[in-house]
Enzyme design. Sequence first.
Site, PDB file in Angstrom:
ATOM      1  N   LYS A 269       0.846  -1.195   0.000  1.00 57.31           N
ATOM      2  CA  LYS A 269       0.000   0.000   0.000  1.00 57.31           C
ATOM      3  C   LYS A 269       0.879   1.241   0.000  1.00 57.31           C
ATOM      4  O   LYS A 269       1.465   1.605   1.014  1.00 57.31           O
ATOM      5  CB  LYS A 269      -0.922   0.035   1.218  1.00 57.31           C
ATOM      6  CG  LYS A 269      -2.018   1.084   1.013  1.00 57.31           C
ATOM      7  CD  LYS A 269      -2.553   1.671   2.282  1.00 57.31           C
ATOM      8  CE  LYS A 269      -1.677   2.709   2.924  1.00 57.31           C
ATOM      9  NZ  LYS A 269      -1.511   3.953   2.159  1.00 57.31           N
ATOM     10  N   GLY A 321       6.799   4.706   8.376  1.00 57.98           N
ATOM     11  CA  GLY A 321       5.968   5.904   8.469  1.00 57.98           C
ATOM     12  C   GLY A 321       6.156   6.564   9.826  1.00 57.98           C
ATOM     13  O   GLY A 321       7.168   6.359  10.504  1.00 57.98           O
ATOM     14  N   SER A 322       5.158   7.326  10.203  1.00 58.58           N
ATOM     15  CA  SER A 322       5.280   8.115  11.431  1.00 58.58           C
ATOM     16  C   SER A 322       5.165   7.224  12.668  1.00 58.58           C
ATOM     17  O   SER A 322       4.585   6.133  12.630  1.00 58.58           O
ATOM     18  CB  SER A 322       4.183   9.174  11.461  1.00 58.58           C
ATOM     19  OG  SER A 322       2.929   8.534  11.442  1.00 58.58           O
ATOM     20  N   THR A 323       5.682   7.738  13.764  1.00 56.31           N
ATOM     21  CA  THR A 323       5.631   6.977  15.014  1.00 56.31           C
ATOM     22  C   THR A 323       4.187   6.794  15.472  1.00 56.31           C
ATOM     23  O   THR A 323       3.818   5.728  15.973  1.00 56.31           O
ATOM     24  CB  THR A 323       6.482   7.691  16.081  1.00 56.31           C
ATOM     25  OG1 THR A 323       7.853   7.641  15.647  1.00 56.31           O
ATOM     26  CG2 THR A 323       6.372   7.020  17.442  1.00 56.31           C
ATOM     27  N   ALA A 325       1.400   6.466  13.631  1.00 56.70           N
ATOM     28  CA  ALA A 325       0.783   5.373  12.875  1.00 56.70           C
ATOM     29  C   ALA A 325       1.428   4.048  13.271  1.00 56.70           C
ATOM     30  O   ALA A 325       0.745   3.021  13.382  1.00 56.70           O
ATOM     31  CB  ALA A 325       0.936   5.624  11.380  1.00 56.70           C
ATOM     32  N   GLY A 326       2.741   4.072  13.501  1.00 58.48           N
ATOM     33  CA  GLY A 326       3.446   2.845  13.894  1.00 58.48           C
ATOM     34  C   GLY A 326       2.910   2.270  15.192  1.00 58.48           C
ATOM     35  O   GLY A 326       2.748   1.053  15.340  1.00 58.48           O
ATOM     36  N   GLU A 343       9.549   0.935  10.871  1.00 59.37           N
ATOM     37  CA  GLU A 343      10.591   1.957  10.663  1.00 59.37           C
ATOM     38  C   GLU A 343       9.901   3.303  10.842  1.00 59.37           C
ATOM     39  O   GLU A 343       9.099   3.698   9.995  1.00 59.37           O
ATOM     40  CB  GLU A 343      11.181   1.849   9.254  1.00 59.37           C
ATOM     41  CG  GLU A 343      11.891   0.539   8.963  1.00 59.37           C
ATOM     42  CD  GLU A 343      13.197   0.389   9.688  1.00 59.37           C
ATOM     43  OE1 GLU A 343      13.625   1.330  10.394  1.00 59.37           O
ATOM     44  OE2 GLU A 343      13.807  -0.689   9.564  1.00 59.37           O
ATOM     45  N   CYS A 379      14.098  10.418   7.057  1.00 59.01           N
ATOM     46  CA  CYS A 379      13.917  10.040   8.460  1.00 59.01           C
ATOM     47  C   CYS A 379      15.187  10.115   9.305  1.00 59.01           C
ATOM     48  O   CYS A 379      15.126  10.377  10.492  1.00 59.01           O
ATOM     49  CB  CYS A 379      13.344   8.636   8.524  1.00 59.01           C
ATOM     50  SG  CYS A 379      14.356   7.450   7.624  1.00 59.01           S
ATOM     51  N   GLU A 478       9.636  15.544  15.709  1.00 63.91           N
ATOM     52  CA  GLU A 478      10.117  15.437  14.326  1.00 63.91           C
ATOM     53  C   GLU A 478       9.387  16.471  13.466  1.00 63.91           C
ATOM     54  O   GLU A 478       8.165  16.483  13.402  1.00 63.91           O
ATOM     55  CB  GLU A 478       9.828  14.035  13.796  1.00 63.91           C
ATOM     56  CG  GLU A 478      10.351  13.826  12.389  1.00 63.91           C
ATOM     57  CD  GLU A 478      10.011  12.441  11.851  1.00 63.91           C
ATOM     58  OE1 GLU A 478       8.851  12.022  11.949  1.00 63.91           O
ATOM     59  OE2 GLU A 478      10.938  11.779  11.327  1.00 63.91           O
TER      60      GLU A 478
HETATM   61  P1  NAD Z   1       2.355   8.275   7.915  1.00 57.19           P
HETATM   62  O1  NAD Z   1       2.554   7.468   9.134  1.00 57.19           O
HETATM   63  O2  NAD Z   1       1.324   9.317   7.938  1.00 57.19           O
HETATM   64  O3  NAD Z   1       1.955   7.314   6.695  1.00 57.19           O
HETATM   65  C1  NAD Z   1       2.800   6.275   6.259  1.00 57.19           C
HETATM   66  C2  NAD Z   1       1.962   5.246   5.534  1.00 57.19           C
HETATM   67  O4  NAD Z   1       1.125   4.586   6.461  1.00 57.19           O
HETATM   68  C3  NAD Z   1       1.038   5.818   4.477  1.00 57.19           C
HETATM   69  O5  NAD Z   1       0.961   4.900   3.413  1.00 57.19           O
HETATM   70  C4  NAD Z   1      -0.289   5.926   5.215  1.00 57.19           C
HETATM   71  O6  NAD Z   1      -1.397   5.902   4.352  1.00 57.19           O
HETATM   72  C5  NAD Z   1      -0.233   4.694   6.100  1.00 57.19           C
HETATM   73  N1  NAD Z   1      -0.955   4.759   7.373  1.00 57.19           N
HETATM   74  C6  NAD Z   1      -1.120   5.824   8.187  1.00 57.19           C
HETATM   75  N2  NAD Z   1      -1.785   5.451   9.306  1.00 57.19           N
HETATM   76  C7  NAD Z   1      -2.009   4.130   9.203  1.00 57.19           C
HETATM   77  C8  NAD Z   1      -2.632   3.160  10.039  1.00 57.19           C
HETATM   78  N3  NAD Z   1      -3.161   3.481  11.220  1.00 57.19           N
HETATM   79  N4  NAD Z   1      -2.683   1.883   9.629  1.00 57.19           N
HETATM   80  C9  NAD Z   1      -2.132   1.529   8.446  1.00 57.19           C
HETATM   81  N5  NAD Z   1      -1.558   2.389   7.596  1.00 57.19           N
HETATM   82  C10 NAD Z   1      -1.482   3.679   7.970  1.00 57.19           C
HETATM   83  O7  NAD Z   1       3.773   8.827   7.525  1.00 57.19           O
HETATM   84  P2  NAD Z   1       4.159   9.768   6.299  1.00 57.19           P
HETATM   85  O8  NAD Z   1       3.786  11.154   6.663  1.00 57.19           O
HETATM   86  O9  NAD Z   1       3.658   9.183   5.018  1.00 57.19           O
HETATM   87  O10 NAD Z   1       5.756   9.609   6.284  1.00 57.19           O
HETATM   88  C11 NAD Z   1       6.589  10.377   7.071  1.00 57.19           C
HETATM   89  C12 NAD Z   1       7.004   9.617   8.306  1.00 57.19           C
HETATM   90  O11 NAD Z   1       7.656   8.417   7.940  1.00 57.19           O
HETATM   91  C13 NAD Z   1       7.985  10.383   9.157  1.00 57.19           C
HETATM   92  O12 NAD Z   1       7.640  10.264  10.506  1.00 57.19           O
HETATM   93  C14 NAD Z   1       9.294   9.675   8.889  1.00 57.19           C
HETATM   94  O13 NAD Z   1      10.253   9.804   9.892  1.00 57.19           O
HETATM   95  C15 NAD Z   1       8.854   8.286   8.720  1.00 57.19           C
HETATM   96  N6  NAD Z   1       9.876   7.526   7.987  1.00 57.19           N
HETATM   97  C16 NAD Z   1      10.638   6.617   8.667  1.00 57.19           C
HETATM   98  C17 NAD Z   1      11.643   5.919   8.012  1.00 57.19           C
HETATM   99  C18 NAD Z   1      12.494   4.902   8.722  1.00 57.19           C
HETATM  100  O14 NAD Z   1      13.150   4.113   8.054  1.00 57.19           O
HETATM  101  N7  NAD Z   1      12.521   4.862  10.025  1.00 57.19           N
HETATM  102  C19 NAD Z   1      11.870   6.162   6.670  1.00 57.19           C
HETATM  103  C20 NAD Z   1      11.105   7.119   6.018  1.00 57.19           C
HETATM  104  C21 NAD Z   1      10.088   7.786   6.690  1.00 57.19           C
END
Ligand code: NAD
Length: 572
Positions: A269, A321-323, A325-326, A343, A379, A478
Amino acid sequence: MTPPVVPREAGNGPACYQGYLEGALVTGWFHPLESRGGSATLEDSTGYSTLRGGRRASGVDVTFRAMACAIGAFRPVAARPPAKQEETKRMTITYDKLFIGGDWTSPSSDRTITVVGASTEEIIGSLAEAQEADVDAAVDAARTAFDDPNGWSNWEPGRRAEVMERFADALDSRAEEIAQRVSAQNGMPIAISSAFEATFPAALLRFYANVARTMTTEEERAGLLGGTITVRRDPLGVVGAIVPWNFPQSLAAFKYAPALAAGCTLVMKPSPETSLDMGLVADAAAEAGLPAGVINIVPGGREVGAYLVSHPRIDKVAFTGSTGAGRAIAEVCGRMLRPVTLELGGKSAAIILDDADLDLATVGEKLFQNTMLNQGQTCFMGTRILAPASRYDEVVDTFAALASSLTIGDALDPGTQIGPMASSAHRDRVEGYIAKGKAEGARLVLGGGRPKSRDKGWFVEPTIFADVDNKFTIAQEEIFGPVLSVIKYNDDEEAVRIANDSEFGLGGSVWTRDPARGFGVATRVQTGNIGINGFVPDPSSPFGGVKASGLGTELGPEAVHHYQQIKSIYKQ
Ligand code: NAD
């Protein structure tokens, strides 16, 4: 005069060179037009000059050397005229079908995602948005492909490796288009998307194809209690892979490359902001002969992601993605006892030791790579600059000089070093942090606003704050933008303490002329990855975060283990 060094064959697109023009050091993007036996004809993409065989067109001698890593022209140490205003390529791309089960199939609804270019605020494409029924279909396809007794998961790893290499070739043949789509969507400077997004996935596929060929999946052990035990590493199953918008191609490949090596199948996705580029991945997978259902793509937002994460018929979640959502995903996976790799976000420290070389001519490129790459939407950036009290003003001045030298522009312009934020909402967020920094008492040294030269696009000026207390919001949260905070410390002990006084632990760097001293400091920083005088994540080694930056790692041969299930078979 040193003969020119040309890192790529002619016709491979722009590369970054640094060299001397009339005695002054310049850095710029050049298109290699011709390269033979140590001489080259290069055209400066800014239109400033043409270099021929170590000579400028005008006949003035030049020497130049290739930059080790094609990141971008970041440091005009010699005066350079402004980049030619080029009409950058515009696009409109439409996908009305979804890539499921090895084919482009009709979606279950007529709902679409409209993609808007970050530099232009113009619509650049639209695509079918996956609904729950489409996720069900994608999971079914991945499940069927995985469960096939003669299928992908049961192939000899070497056979999978051959397909992975063809997949890499098919991505290579689309490299330019991939870079353009990524940059048009999320505003990543094309120099960076060409260097990373267009090349890293294919490199990872080849790396993991090699891992597949050499990995041990079955081991015989003599049992301590007698008998023999076969310990197997079987492919784990169907993977739900969720990818953010900042490096959409590379971060997808961080997941699918090791997963494919292990023998898993995937439902991926992408983010709604960056789904157009995934169409090229689908085409490449089909062209390479990846069996139907091994990779499926379901573009959609948070809800589609959440549905996939909790789907009863998948076996593992891989998320970047973001912490926030993680954490939500970790809760679901915890409840379902489902393996997950996360991540997440970062707020890393760039520790400038008191013996650091701060000459931008030698360290400028690496400082840029580790603090502002992709206008801070990366990130592992060290956005907390820890500066020794004895050199505090010098550090502030260095970063102000670096930031003010950067060329802001349309992401598709090869001369651009700082593009826009990926979305309007994200720019609002970054600007909110800048306002908070000022309100909390940080001193704004540079930037803080929108560049006057751009009337379209979600741009934020490179911004430097000084006199930042590590407790300030801008030092703790962040920002994910081109905003650096310079924080004062008194000795190495205090630098390590401040670096570790963070919820996050993802990247970081230590800057020093003494590598052993730098290594000593690096070992004490609580983080998953750290570089001495800079770094870029390398496929050979695990990449991951500690604390709120994640669980598990990607990259390195170790990543394959996250896509394998261990089973012990006792033979009496
Ligand atoms: P985000 O968490 O908003 O979204 C990331 C992805 O997750 C998107 O595809 C989104 O649609 C999906 N998503 C969001 N909430 C979800 C949920 N509850 N369940 C399932 N899927 C969900 O993040 P973003 O704004 O797209 O990306 C930026 C973030 O990603 C920053 O915090 C950045 O630090 C992090 N990031 C981390 C790494 C790493 O390797 N640690 C690398 C790149 C980006």
